[in-house]
Structure formats: structure tokens, C-alpha cells
Scaffold this motif. Structure first.
Motif, PDB file in Angstrom:
ATOM      1  N   CYS A   1      -8.773  -2.268   6.203  1.00  0.00           N
ATOM      2  CA  CYS A   1     -10.080  -3.204   5.473  1.00  0.00           C
ATOM      3  C   CYS A   1      -9.702  -3.471   4.049  1.00  0.00           C
ATOM      4  O   CYS A   1     -10.080  -4.625   3.767  1.00  0.00           O
ATOM      5  CB  CYS A   1     -11.214  -2.165   5.646  1.00  0.00           C
ATOM      6  SG  CYS A   1     -11.849  -2.190   7.161  1.00  0.00           S
ATOM      7  N   GLU A   2      -9.049  -2.496   3.367  1.00  0.00           N
ATOM      8  CA  GLU A   2      -8.808  -2.768   1.966  1.00  0.00           C
ATOM      9  C   GLU A   2      -7.721  -4.064   1.811  1.00  0.00           C
ATOM     10  O   GLU A   2      -8.032  -4.896   0.815  1.00  0.00           O
ATOM     11  CB  GLU A   2      -8.142  -1.581   1.266  1.00  0.00           C
ATOM     12  CG  GLU A   2      -7.609  -1.696  -0.168  1.00  0.00           C
ATOM     13  CD  GLU A   2      -6.783  -0.835  -0.649  1.00  0.00           C
ATOM     14  OE1 GLU A   2      -6.371  -0.545  -1.630  1.00  0.00           O
ATOM     15  OE2 GLU A   2      -6.079   0.111   0.330  1.00  0.00           O
TER      16      GLU A   2
ATOM     17  N   TRP B   1      -9.433   1.970   7.313  1.00  0.00           N
ATOM     18  CA  TRP B   1      -9.650   1.834   6.049  1.00  0.00           C
ATOM     19  C   TRP B   1      -8.825   1.086   5.221  1.00  0.00           C
ATOM     20  O   TRP B   1      -8.938   0.288   4.024  1.00  0.00           O
ATOM     21  CB  TRP B   1     -10.588   3.070   5.278  1.00  0.00           C
ATOM     22  CG  TRP B   1     -11.505   3.674   6.108  1.00  0.00           C
ATOM     23  CD1 TRP B   1     -11.448   5.065   6.908  1.00  0.00           C
ATOM     24  CD2 TRP B   1     -12.826   3.011   6.369  1.00  0.00           C
ATOM     25  NE1 TRP B   1     -12.310   5.086   7.411  1.00  0.00           N
ATOM     26  CE2 TRP B   1     -13.396   3.885   7.185  1.00  0.00           C
ATOM     27  CE3 TRP B   1     -13.216   1.765   6.042  1.00  0.00           C
ATOM     28  CZ2 TRP B   1     -14.549   3.800   7.733  1.00  0.00           C
ATOM     29  CZ3 TRP B   1     -14.748   1.707   6.199  1.00  0.00           C
ATOM     30  CH2 TRP B   1     -15.279   2.421   7.432  1.00  0.00           C
ATOM     31  N   ASN B   2      -7.670   1.440   5.225  1.00  0.00           N
ATOM     32  CA  ASN B   2      -6.435   0.965   4.551  1.00  0.00           C
ATOM     33  C   ASN B   2      -6.257  -0.455   4.897  1.00  0.00           C
ATOM     34  O   ASN B   2      -6.167  -1.547   4.284  1.00  0.00           O
ATOM     35  CB  ASN B   2      -5.067   1.471   4.969  1.00  0.00           C
ATOM     36  CG  ASN B   2      -5.280   2.817   4.489  1.00  0.00           C
ATOM     37  OD1 ASN B   2      -4.708   3.697   5.146  1.00  0.00           O
ATOM     38  ND2 ASN B   2      -5.062   3.026   3.296  1.00  0.00           N
TER      39      ASN B   2
ATOM     40  N   GLN C   1       0.683  -1.145   0.100  1.00  0.00           N
ATOM     41  CA  GLN C   1      -0.279  -0.072  -0.139  1.00  0.00           C
ATOM     42  C   GLN C   1       0.747   1.258  -0.007  1.00  0.00           C
ATOM     43  O   GLN C   1       1.823   1.335   0.659  1.00  0.00           O
ATOM     44  CB  GLN C   1      -0.728   0.038   1.157  1.00  0.00           C
ATOM     45  CG  GLN C   1      -1.744  -1.397   1.201  1.00  0.00           C
ATOM     46  CD  GLN C   1      -2.848  -1.421   2.262  1.00  0.00           C
ATOM     47  OE1 GLN C   1      -2.066  -1.459   3.409  1.00  0.00           O
ATOM     48  NE2 GLN C   1      -3.925  -1.239   2.010  1.00  0.00           N
TER      49      GLN C   1
ATOM     50  N   GLN D   1      -8.626  -7.595  -0.046  1.00  0.00           N
ATOM     51  CA  GLN D   1      -7.792  -8.272  -0.977  1.00  0.00           C
ATOM     52  C   GLN D   1      -7.318  -9.828  -0.592  1.00  0.00           C
ATOM     53  O   GLN D   1      -7.344 -10.831  -1.252  1.00  0.00           O
ATOM     54  CB  GLN D   1      -6.539  -7.530  -1.040  1.00  0.00           C
ATOM     55  CG  GLN D   1      -6.575  -6.378  -1.897  1.00  0.00           C
ATOM     56  CD  GLN D   1      -5.326  -5.656  -2.368  1.00  0.00           C
ATOM     57  OE1 GLN D   1      -4.245  -6.116  -2.830  1.00  0.00           O
ATOM     58  NE2 GLN D   1      -5.022  -4.339  -2.101  1.00  0.00           N
TER      59      GLN D   1
END
Length: 338
Positions: free
Chosen positions: A241-242, A238-239, A228, A246
Motif C-alpha cells: 500500500c505504501e 501495508w508495504n 523499500q 508513492q
């Protein structure tokens, strides 16, 4: 700043977390917390402030992981390669570690409430003596906690870890605890610093760098790798969760690959055991070859004996590692009482 920041998720965060938890969730996440120095340059502050903000972000991330019911987190806190940085920066990082491990000893009640077990993985003999003693106290203070685990890789690189595991197996052979024929891929994995943990399901690296930097090379062969661009001190819920999303999208293929690897390991071990039995039969040959049933019985007997040797060796190895922390902790207490 505490090791685990107190507080609940916001309403929208809880809603999103519940949606995520409807799918397969990683049990173990590893983080390469990259970007502290770039964050400091971006904010026009000292490097040390960037590292301090990085630790604060770790405390916040651990809270998110607890709320997401992620049981284990491993972080790359300090690489052996980091000793090559400027003397001022290395000394600053050592002082930050002293402060944080001292704080950990002060907030044992909070860690016990959450059931957090702290493990420090790496070649701790490379660290200053006083820091070694602080780490030993912290590890022993949380050793019995078992709800969730935080593995702090400090004075660590994966190649150093693997070479240490090879040396440990050689020690086992020298001590007569195992035979050279007992050495295998599986045994090497059990000699790594991370032997008490499952392999990470998900590895996350921040700051946009797309490399592992000698971190958990062995353990992440069948992990989901997520890179990231966000700098670590700016990492958000939110990072995370992303990255988990994946992982969920890759879950089926990862599980198939892991299962195939387990089956291949078992097949290789069976073949190795059969070769050892054949060698023993040749060495102790009585002139007539055993039938299939007798060979199977000999194979089963040999397998049990090998597993008994291996378990004995692993027990001795764990005892040796535990004694390292015990001796350091006792030395620290002795110096305080003196």
C-alpha cells in the motif's frame, strides 16, 4: 504452497484498499524480490529455506494484487548473473523451480478460476532441459487465460533481453521481412520479451538496495521506482500500500513524461519516414519534383507499407517464440509416454 494463496483481505485491509482505489491504481507492478538470503541468515535457517519463504511470499502478494485489481505482475525470479553463485545454491534454486512449476500444472483449475496467464521471460535455453519442458507446459497450459498476468523473469537480464531484440531485428532484415530503415526505438521495444505487456507503472525493490540489477531497464524508463528496506519474505500488505501511495503521488508527472515520450517517438518515426521517401524519390527521380500533395500521398503510402512489413515481421517473430514452447512441451509429453 500454491501459486496464488486463497483468502480475502481483512476488514481493515479492505477499507484501506478501497481508499487506495479511489485514486489512480497501477495496472502493472514489477517486483525485485530481494532479501531471501539475508532473511535466512537473520532466522538462522538454510539459504534454500529463505528462497522457499520468498516464493510463499510471492503467492501471498499475488493474492493482494488480485484483491487490488492489479492486472499484471512481473517478478525477477532468477538472473543470468545468479548462475555465478555456488553450485549448491544454483542447484537448489533449479530444484525449487521444478517443484513450483510442477505444482502449477497440478493446480490449473485454480489458475483458470482466477484467469491467471503465466509467462516465463528469459533465455530458457540456459536452463536444464527438464526444467525447460516443465516451464513450456506451464506456459501453454495458461496461455488462453486473460484476466490477469504473471510474468516470471527466469534466466533473465535486461541487457541480454535488449541484445536478443537487436539480434531478432537483424534476423528480420536477413529474412527480408523488414528493411534496415524499419529498425527504430519503437520496433526494438516490440521485440523485447515483454512485448505483450504494457510497461510497468510501478517497480518495487525490497531489502534496501537502491539499484535495478539489470532488470527491465528499457521498460521502466517512465515507471515509479520504489525502494523499500523490508526483506522480501517479510513483505506485507501495508508495504504494498505504501508503494502504491508513492505511485499515486507521482502519477501526474509520470503520465506527462510518458505522453511526451510517445509524442517524441511519433515525431522521430515521421521524420524517418520522410527521409526514406526522399531517398526513394532521389533513386527513382523522373526529373521533376513532386508537389506537397503528392509528397503527402507518397508518405502515407510508405507509412502503410512499413507498418505492414513490421506487423508481418512481429507475427513471424511471435510464431518463432511460440514454437519454442510447443516443441519443448511435445518433447516432454513424448518422454512421459515413452
Amino acid at each position: 504452497m500454491s501459486w496464488i494463496r486463497e483468502g480475502e483481505l481483512t476488514l481493515i485491509e479492505r477499507f484501506s484498499a478501497n481508499i487506495l482505489k479511489a485514486g489512480p491504481m497501477p495496472r502493472h507492478i514489477a517486483f525485485i524480490m530481494d532479501g531471501n538470503r539475508r532473511y535466512a541468515r537473520k532466522r538462522h535457517v538454510e539459504r534454500q529455506e529463505g528462497h522457499t519463504q520468498g516464493f510463499d511470499k510471492l503467492a501471498e502478494t499475488l493474492r493482494w494484487c488480485l484483491n487490488l485489481e492489479i492486472q499484471e505482475v512481473t517478478v525477477y525470479a532468477f538472473s543470468i548473473e545468479n548462475f555465478k553463485r555456488s553450485k549448491q545454491e544454483v542447484e537448489g534454486l533449479m530444484e525449487l523451480a521444478r517443484q513450483k512449476f510442477s505444482r502449477l500444472l497440478e493446480e490449473q483449475e485454480n489458475l483458470e478460476k482466477h484467469g491467471v496467464c503465466i509467462r516465463v521471460l528469459g533465455d530458457l535455453a540456459l536452463l536444464p532441459q527438464d526444467l525447460q519442458e516443465l516451464i513450456a507446459q506451464a506456459v501453454l497450459a495458461t496461455k488462453t487465460h486473460n484476466k490477469c498476468f504473471l510474468n516470471v523473469c527466469f534466466a533473465y537480464t535486461s541487457r541480454h533481453e535488449i541484445s536478443s531484440a537487436v539480434k531478432d531485428m537483424a534476423w528480420g532484415v536477413e529474412q527480408g521481412l523488414i528493411r534496415s530503415s524499419d529498425v527504430s526505438e519503437s520496433l526494438l521495444g516490440k521485440c523485447l520479451y515483454t512485448s505483450n505487456s504494457p510497461d510497468p507503472d510501478l517497480l518495487i525493490r525490497t531489502s534496501g538496495e537502491v539499484r535495478l540489477s539489470d532488470f527491465l531497464l528499457w521498460q521502466t524508463s517512465y515507471s515509479c521506482l520504489v525502494f523499500q528496506s523490508v526483506l522480501w519474505p517479510e513483505y506485507s500488505f501495508w508495504n504494498l500500500c505504501e508503494a502504491i501511495l508513492q505511485y499515486q503521488l507521482s502519477y501526474c508527472s509520470l503520465q506527462k513524461a510518458r505522453e511526451h515520450h510517445r509524442e517524441e517517438q511519433a515525431r522521430q518515426q515521421l521524420e524517418a519516414d520522410r527521409r526514406c521517401v526522399s531517398d526513394l524519390l532521389q533513386q527513382n527521380g523522373s526529373g521533376r519534383s513532386p508537389d506537397a500533395r503528392q509528397r503527402q500521398e507518397l508518405l502515407q503510402k510508405y507509412t502503410v507499407e512499413r507498418e505492414t512489413r513490421v506487423q508481418g515481421f512481429l507475427g513471424a517473430l511471435q510464431q518463432r517464440r511460440d514454437s519454442f514452447f510447443t516443441v519443448l512441451s511435445e518433447a516432454s509429453l513424448a518422454s512421459v509416454s515413452a
